[in-house]
Design a protein around this motif. Structure first.
Motif, PDB file in Angstrom:
ATOM      1  N   GLN A 116       0.819  -1.203   0.000  1.00 15.29           N
ATOM      2  CA  GLN A 116       0.000   0.000   0.000  1.00 15.29           C
ATOM      3  C   GLN A 116       0.858   1.261   0.000  1.00 15.29           C
ATOM      4  OE1 GLN A 116      -3.084   0.390  -0.590  1.00 15.29           O
ATOM      5  NE2 GLN A 116      -3.169   2.589  -0.196  1.00 15.29           N
ATOM      6  N   LEU A 119       2.025   1.668  -3.455  1.00 11.98           N
ATOM      7  CA  LEU A 119       0.905   2.052  -4.322  1.00 11.98           C
ATOM      8  C   LEU A 119       0.636   3.553  -4.198  1.00 11.98           C
ATOM      9  CD1 LEU A 119      -1.505   1.521  -6.158  1.00 11.98           C
ATOM     10  CD2 LEU A 119      -2.789   0.731  -4.159  1.00 11.98           C
ATOM     11  N   TYR A 123       0.809   6.393  -7.129  1.00  7.33           N
ATOM     12  CA  TYR A 123      -0.238   7.370  -7.424  1.00  7.33           C
ATOM     13  C   TYR A 123       0.332   8.788  -7.419  1.00  7.33           C
ATOM     14  CZ  TYR A 123      -4.145   4.034  -6.844  1.00  7.33           C
ATOM     15  OH  TYR A 123      -5.041   3.015  -6.994  1.00  7.33           O
ATOM     16  N   ASN A 135      -1.856  -2.301  -7.119  1.00  7.59           N
ATOM     17  CA  ASN A 135      -3.246  -2.469  -6.704  1.00  7.59           C
ATOM     18  C   ASN A 135      -3.669  -3.926  -6.830  1.00  7.59           C
ATOM     19  OD1 ASN A 135      -5.999  -1.218  -6.065  1.00  7.59           O
ATOM     20  ND2 ASN A 135      -6.429  -2.334  -7.940  1.00  7.59           N
ATOM     21  N   GLU A 164      -8.842  -3.009 -14.416  1.00 11.75           N
ATOM     22  CA  GLU A 164      -7.946  -2.397 -13.445  1.00 11.75           C
ATOM     23  C   GLU A 164      -7.097  -1.280 -14.064  1.00 11.75           C
ATOM     24  OE1 GLU A 164      -6.542  -5.671 -10.280  1.00 11.75           O
ATOM     25  OE2 GLU A 164      -6.129  -6.220 -12.354  1.00 11.75           O
ATOM     26  N   SER A 177      -9.291   5.302  -3.516  1.00 12.91           N
ATOM     27  CA  SER A 177      -8.679   3.994  -3.315  1.00 12.91           C
ATOM     28  C   SER A 177      -7.781   3.989  -2.086  1.00 12.91           C
ATOM     29  CB  SER A 177      -7.879   3.599  -4.557  1.00 12.91           C
ATOM     30  OG  SER A 177      -7.162   2.402  -4.334  1.00 12.91           O
ATOM     31  N   HIS A 181      -8.378   1.486   0.976  1.00 13.67           N
ATOM     32  CA  HIS A 181      -7.374   0.470   1.301  1.00 13.67           C
ATOM     33  C   HIS A 181      -6.898   0.611   2.740  1.00 13.67           C
ATOM     34  CE1 HIS A 181      -5.925  -0.982  -2.927  1.00 13.67           C
ATOM     35  NE2 HIS A 181      -7.228  -0.939  -2.833  1.00 13.67           N
TER      36      HIS A 181
END
Length: 222
Positions: A116, A119, A123, A135, A164, A177, A181
Motif C-alpha cells: 500500500q 501504491l 499514485y 493495486n 484495473e 482507493s 485500502h
C-alpha cells in the motif's frame, strides 16, 4: 498506437484478450465493430491460434458475439453491465476479506502495508502501470490470505472485466482507493471480519460510478 511485443510469447492468449478488452473499453473497438482474426494476428505478428483463443474467451465473457462466416462483433457495454460486475465483486470480495481477517498473519499484514505504501507512491508520481500492478498485488494478497481458492478464482475472472488499468487515470479514484485500502488494512489488523467485509464491499461498489462516468466520457457506454 503502441502494441505490446506479442511475438516473443505467442502462446499467451490472455495477453491478446487483455489488449482486445482494453481496446473495447477505450473506444478503439466500438460496439458493432468486427474484429478480424487474420488481420489482428498480422498486426501483432503472431499466429492466429492465440488470437482465436482470445476471441472465444471474450465471447464467453459477453464482450463479443460471433456471426457465421463474418467473424466476431463487439457487443455494447451498458451501465448495468458495469454495475452488475461491481455488485458481484463486492459480494465475493467482501467474503474474501472477512475470511482473511480471521486468519491473516502479521507477516501478511506487513506485506500488504508495504504494498500500500508503494501504491500510494505510484499514485503520487502518476506511474499508472506501477499503480495497476501494486493495486492488483494488494487485492491478491487479501484474497490469498483468505485461503478460499475457489472464491479467489471467481474473483480473478470477474476482475478481468473490471478493467484495473483504467482506474489510475480516473479523476479522484487514487484518493478514494487510498482511503478505502487504509480502512481495509485497519479492519484486517484488528482481525474484525465484519468490518473487513464492509470496507472491501464498499470499496468495490464505489468503483462502479467513476468507471461508468469515465467510459461515458469516452463514448463507450450505451
Amino acid at each position: 498506437m503502441t502494441v505490446p511485443d506479442f511475438a516473443a510469447r505467442p502462446q499467451l492468449a490472455e495477453d491478446v484478450a487483455r489488449l482486445i478488452r482494453r481496446r473495447i473499453f477505450d473506444g478503439t473497438y466500438p460496439a458493432g465493430n468486427y474484429i478480424r482474426l487474420e488481420q489482428l494476428a498480422a498486426e501483432l505478428g503472431i499466429s492466429v491460434t492465440p488470437v482465436r483463443e482470445a476471441l472465444f474467451g471474450l465471447r464467453a465473457e459477453g464482450l463479443l458475439t460471433q456471426q457465421p462466416r463474418r467473424g466476431f462483433v463487439v457487443l455494447p457495454v451498458t451501465r448495468r453491465d458495469i454495475d452488475d460486475v461491481a455488485g458481484v465483486q463486492a459480494h465475493i470480495g467482501g467474503q474474501l476479506a472477512a475470511r482473511a481477517a480471521g486468519q491473516i498473519s502479521d507477516g501478511q499484514l506487513d506485506e500488504l502495508e508495504r504494498i500500500q505504501r508503494e501504491l500510494e507512491d505510484a499514485y503520487t508520481k502518476n506511474d499508472h502501470e506501477r499503480a495497476v500492478r501494486l493495486n492488483h498485488a494488494f487485492h491478491r494478497g487479501v484474497n490469498l490470505a483468505a485461503e478460499s481458492p475457489k472464491l479467489a478464482q471467481l474473483m480473478s475472472q470477474i476482475t478481468r472485466y473490471a478493467l484495473e488499468s483504467v482506474y489510475p487515470t480516473v479523476e479522484g479514484w487514487p484518493e478514494q482507493s487510498t482511503h478505502d485500502h487504509r480502512r481495509i488494512l485497519e479492519a484486517l489488523r484488528a482481525r474484525d471480519g465484519d468490518q473487513a467485509r464492509e470496507a472491501m464491499s464498499e470499496h468495490l461498489c464505489a468503483a462502479s460510478k467513476p468507471l461508468t462516468d469515465h467510459l461515458a466520457r469516452l463514448g463507450v457506454l450505451e
